[in-house]
Design a protein around this motif. Structure first.
Motif: not given
Length: 134
Positions: A40, A42-48, A94, A101
Motif C-alpha cells: 500500500d 499510502g496514496l490518496s484516491p485522487s492520486i491513485e 507509484s 511524498q
C-alpha cells in the motif's frame, strides 16, 4: 551417468553457479514485483486515479509505438506486452509519487531556492544590461 558427468562439468567450470545466480536474481525480481503489487503506497484516491490514468495512457502509447516500429499487429501479443508494460509503468509511477511524498520538503525548498536564484540572476543581468546601454 551422463547427467552426473554433465553436472560435474557444469560445477567444475562454474557455469552451474552462474545459472544458480541468474535463477536467484529472477526469484528476487519476482518476489520484489509481488511485494510491490501488494504494498500500500499510502496514496490518496485522487492520486491513485491520476496514476492509473497516466499508466493507461503511457502503456497504450508505448505498446503502440513498439508494435508500430516492428510492423507487427498481433492482438494476442499486444495484450501480453500491454500487461507487462502497464504493470511496470504503474509500479514506477507509484514509486515515484511515493518518493515525492516522502521528500516533498526537500524538493519544495530546492525549487524555491532555484527560483530565487533565477530571479536574482535575471534582475542582475537586466540591471547590468541597462547600465551598459546608458
Amino acid at each position: 551417468m551422463i547427467g552426473g558427468i554433465i553436472l560435474l562439468i557444469l560445477i567444475a567450470t562454474g557455469v552451474f553457479s552462474v545459472l544458480l545466480d541468474l535463477t536467484s536474481e529472477f526469484i528476487k525480481l519476482t518476489l520484489w514485483i509481488f511485494q510491490l503489487s501488494l504494498t500500500d503506497f499510502g496514496l490518496s484516491p485522487s492520486i491513485e486515479i491520476i496514476v492509473k490514468s497516466l499508466t493507461f495512457i503511457l502503456s497504450y502509447a508505448l505498446v503502440g509505438i513498439i508494435f508500430n516500429s516492428i510492423g507487427l499487429f498481433n492482438s494476442d501479443a499486444m495484450k501480453y506486452v500491454y500487461f507487462v508494460v502497464s504493470t511496470m509503468i504503474g509500479f514506477a509511477l507509484s514509486a515515484l509519487i511515493m518518493f515525492l511524498q516522502e521528500h516533498i520538503i526537500i524538493i519544495s525548498w530546492s525549487i524555491l531556492g532555484i527560483t530565487i536564484i533565477t530571479i536574482f540572476t535575471i534582475l542582475f543581468l537586466v540591471k547590468k544590461r541597462n547600465t551598459l546601454k546608458g
